[in-house]
Enzyme design. Structure first.
Site, mmCIF file in Angstrom:
data_model
loop_
_atom_site.group_PDB
_atom_site.id
_atom_site.type_symbol
_atom_site.label_atom_id
_atom_site.label_comp_id
_atom_site.label_asym_id
_atom_site.label_seq_id
_atom_site.Cartn_x
_atom_site.Cartn_y
_atom_site.Cartn_z
ATOM 1 N N ASP A 106 1.640 0.209 1.176
ATOM 2 C CA ASP A 106 0.219 -0.123 1.248
ATOM 3 C C ASP A 106 -0.220 -1.018 0.095
ATOM 4 O O ASP A 106 0.348 -0.974 -1.010
ATOM 5 C CB ASP A 106 -0.623 1.156 1.161
ATOM 6 N N HIS B 264 3.346 2.406 -2.277
ATOM 7 C CA HIS B 264 2.541 1.221 -2.578
ATOM 8 C C HIS B 264 3.407 0.210 -3.324
ATOM 9 O O HIS B 264 4.094 0.578 -4.290
ATOM 10 C CB HIS B 264 1.346 1.579 -3.470
#
Length: 280
Positions: A91, A236
């Site tokens: 992400d 992430h």
């Protein structure tokens, strides 16, 4: 008349709605399904088409020997109906760490799904977006500026999603089919907008909380403790400790017999349905 859903899907929905109610302090209603349920409910034509691709891939691999090609996004060479699959997702990028991550994934012959932010990411790093696409990874939407979609007006939520769609299409010629709502917060309105924009929503089952630590060993430990078959791993590619953890995560997942795939590969032969929420 309400849409008919399988018993397995109703169970999955009940669990997710309970979690949503606890998280949001209220009641949220939307369709939700797990990867296994999606595969089981795939149309017969999609199943037949995938089986044909798998047969062709096996034949081609046998003809090429050890030098056969590896799977790409949507990959006919991966069958999560039989393989022990887990989806790897990142992400909030791309960032200055993304190229290093892509080098690792390329070396390990693994493809992932990238839920990208628009502002200061997609708009600032088009070269990384192009590389993500060119190397067979899955392009996905994480909104333009990470606003909580359930906290804003529908028109603003639509802009948050549509701006990323437009930007990725300008850069790659492709439009994302998947969206991850910030903090996993969604509701009936967000689902309706996602459906209009052709976006399925994807939540997760594994989180390393890498936003709270830069320790690769701890990130690795958290991922491995939570991972089960059909899981969706959330990491992430914007945090310093995450990318260094990826080689160890991949090595151990492979040792445990997992096949690491994109979200769309995990769902195949089903295709992600716009508006639907997918979560293991």
């Amino acid at each position: 008349m309400p849409k008919q859903i399988s018993a397995a899907r109703r169970t999955s929905m009940a669990g997710l709605l309970t979690a949503a109610a606890l998280a949001l302090g209220g009641c949220a209603t939307y369709d939700v399904t797990a990867p296994a349920d999606a595969r089981a409910d795939a149309p017969a034509a999609a199943v037949k088409a995938m089986d044909a691709r798998l047969a062709a891939a096996r034949e081609a691999k046998n003809g090429e020997g050890a030098g056969g090609k590896t799977g790409r996004t949507g990959g006919a060479e991966v069958d999560c109906r039989t393989a022990k699959c887990v989806a790897l997702t990142f992400d909030a990028g791309p960032s200055e760490h993304t190229d290093r991550l892509l080098d690792i994934l390329k070396r390990e012959k693994v493809h992932a799904t990238f839920f990208m932010l628009g502002a200061h990411h997609v708009d600032k790093r088009p070269a990384e977006v192009k590389r993500i696409d060119a190397e067979g990874h899955e392009l996905a939407n994480h909104t333009w500026s990470h606003r909580i979609l359930t906290d804003i007006e529908p028109a603003a939520a639509r802009r948050e999603m549509s701006r990323v769609q437009d930007a990725v299409r300008r850069i790659t010629g492709k439009t994302p089919k998947l969206m991850r709502p910030p903090q996993g917060r969604t509701d009936e309105s967000v689902s309706a907008i996602s459906k209009e924009l052709g976006l399925a929503q994807v939540l997760w089952s594994v989180t390393a909380k890498d936003y709270a630590t830069e320790d690769p060993a701890l990130i690795t430990k958290r991922v491995l403790e939570q991972t089960e078959r059909d899981g969706i791993i959330l990491l992430h590619d914007i945090y310093r400790g995450t990318v260094p953890a990826v080689p160890g995560i991949l090595k151990e997942l492979k040792r445990r017999g997992y096949t690491v795939v994109t979200v769309s590969q995990l769902l195949a032969p089903a295709k992600p349905q716009p508006g639907m929420v997918y979560r293991p």
